[in-house]
Design a protein around this motif. Sequence first.
Motif, short mmCIF file in Angstrom:
data_model
loop_
_atom_site.label_atom_id
_atom_site.label_comp_id
_atom_site.label_asym_id
_atom_site.label_seq_id
_atom_site.Cartn_x
_atom_site.Cartn_y
_atom_site.Cartn_z
N GLN A 58 -5.99 14.46 22.37
CA GLN A 58 -5.20 14.78 21.17
C GLN A 58 -4.38 13.40 20.82
O GLN A 58 -4.30 12.65 21.51
CB GLN A 58 -4.18 15.86 21.80
CG GLN A 58 -3.04 15.60 22.78
CD GLN A 58 -2.08 16.61 22.76
OE1 GLN A 58 -1.81 17.57 21.94
NE2 GLN A 58 -1.51 16.42 23.76
N TRP A 59 -3.70 13.66 19.73
CA TRP A 59 -3.30 12.32 18.95
C TRP A 59 -2.06 12.44 18.16
O TRP A 59 -2.09 13.99 17.55
CB TRP A 59 -4.22 11.66 17.93
CG TRP A 59 -5.51 11.10 18.78
CD1 TRP A 59 -5.94 10.13 19.31
CD2 TRP A 59 -6.85 11.96 19.20
NE1 TRP A 59 -7.10 10.09 19.68
CE2 TRP A 59 -7.68 11.23 19.70
CE3 TRP A 59 -7.21 13.48 18.72
CZ2 TRP A 59 -8.72 11.52 20.04
CZ3 TRP A 59 -8.17 13.92 19.32
CH2 TRP A 59 -9.23 13.06 19.83
N SER A 84 0.52 11.41 15.16
CA SER A 84 0.48 10.35 14.26
C SER A 84 1.88 10.70 13.36
O SER A 84 2.11 12.06 13.03
CB SER A 84 -0.50 10.43 13.26
OG SER A 84 -1.95 10.33 14.02
#
Length: 108
Positions: free
Chosen positions: A45-46, A48
């Motif tokens: 997962q990221w 941003s």
Amino acid sequence: MPEPAGNVFRVMLRMQIKPGLEHDFEKVWLEVGDSVTTHPANLGQWLSRSTEEDGVYYIVSDWTNEPLFREFETSDRHLQHRQKLHPYRSGGSMTTMHVVAALSGAAS
């Protein structure tokens, strides 16, 4: 040459964070992230932060398939994760998709 996408199921959350709580949100997200990434079906997962909208974040997570994500989504584990992040949110939405293809860039 395109990379095979397989059956990757991608989830994208758009989260509006209450003004002034962005730093705290990022800190808590990092602290509770393993409740997602340690799930056997999670591929990563990221987090941003938008450069166009103040207080807007995008969370993208990849899963081995949709049924296992949906199982996670309704689990106590996920409920606890959401409860820790909820105080920072003023709004949001979720979009789901199947990855069709992936292209690696020259820098990778």
